[in-house]
Write an enzyme that holds these catalytic residues in place. Structure first.
Site, mmCIF file in Angstrom:
data_model
loop_
_atom_site.group_PDB
_atom_site.id
_atom_site.type_symbol
_atom_site.label_atom_id
_atom_site.label_comp_id
_atom_site.label_asym_id
_atom_site.label_seq_id
_atom_site.Cartn_x
_atom_site.Cartn_y
_atom_site.Cartn_z
ATOM 1 N N GLN A 1 0.703 -1.134 -0.213
ATOM 2 C CA GLN A 1 0.026 0.076 0.077
ATOM 3 C C GLN A 1 0.919 1.405 0.104
ATOM 4 O O GLN A 1 1.407 1.645 1.062
ATOM 5 C CB GLN A 1 -0.872 0.068 1.057
ATOM 6 N N PHE A 2 1.241 1.671 -1.261
ATOM 7 C CA PHE A 2 2.017 3.053 -1.445
ATOM 8 C C PHE A 2 1.426 4.008 -0.711
ATOM 9 O O PHE A 2 2.030 4.911 -0.280
ATOM 10 C CB PHE A 2 2.458 3.070 -2.807
ATOM 11 N N THR A 3 0.111 4.219 -0.737
ATOM 12 C CA THR A 3 -0.521 5.362 -0.220
ATOM 13 C C THR A 3 -0.613 5.662 1.224
ATOM 14 O O THR A 3 -0.810 6.778 1.596
ATOM 15 C CB THR A 3 -2.028 5.292 -0.659
#
Length: 149
Positions: A78-80
């Site tokens: 989850q890069f966010t």
């Protein structure tokens, strides 16, 4: 490296309308990687994750860890988690690691969990995913390896 962990009664991740990973009791882990992260950061989070006493014992007290019981992990990249929302209305993701570095550390993170004899299911790195879970408790905890620096 950041991880949002949620204790779950059940969870699944779907890509293109196909379930690619599912668990019954265990933890859902949303993992974000930034540029400065190394295997040391992953090791720190894995050690915390498998040893956190957040599962109930027979008296209902949170006294058991993943190492104590046979629960699984559903791990999702989850890069966010590294969104910067300080300016404007559209988040920027400049603090998120490039995909090559993030994938290598995400894979390493999952392998290290498996080394502790915990079964790990995953989503598909870089894909659009839908996650369903029944949060148990609810129990949601944020781990951040930057806290060690």
């Amino acid at each position: 490296m950041k991880a949002v962990i949620q204790r779950a009664r059940d969870a699944s991740v779907t890509v293109n309308e196909s379930v690619v990973g599912a668990i019954n009791h265990g933890l859902v882990v949303l993992l974000g990687v930034t540029h400065e992260d190394t295997e040391t950061d992953a090791d720190y989070l894995v050690n915390k994750l498998v040893n956190l006493r957040i599962f109930s014992d027979e008296d209902g007290k949170m006294n058991h860890s993943l190492k104590d019981i046979s629960y699984d992990v559903l791990s999702i990249s989850q890069f966010t988690l590294y969104a910067d929302t300080r300016k404007g209305r559209r988040p920027n993701y400049l603090q998120a690691a490039k995909p090559e570095q993030a994938r290598a550390l995400y894979d390493y993170f999952n392998e290290q969990i498996k080394a502790h004899h915990v079964d790990v299911k995953t989503g598909e790195f870089g894909e659009e995913m839908q996650i369903q879970l029944t949060n148990d408790g609810p129990v949601t905890i944020i781990l951040d390896s930057a806290e060690t620096k």
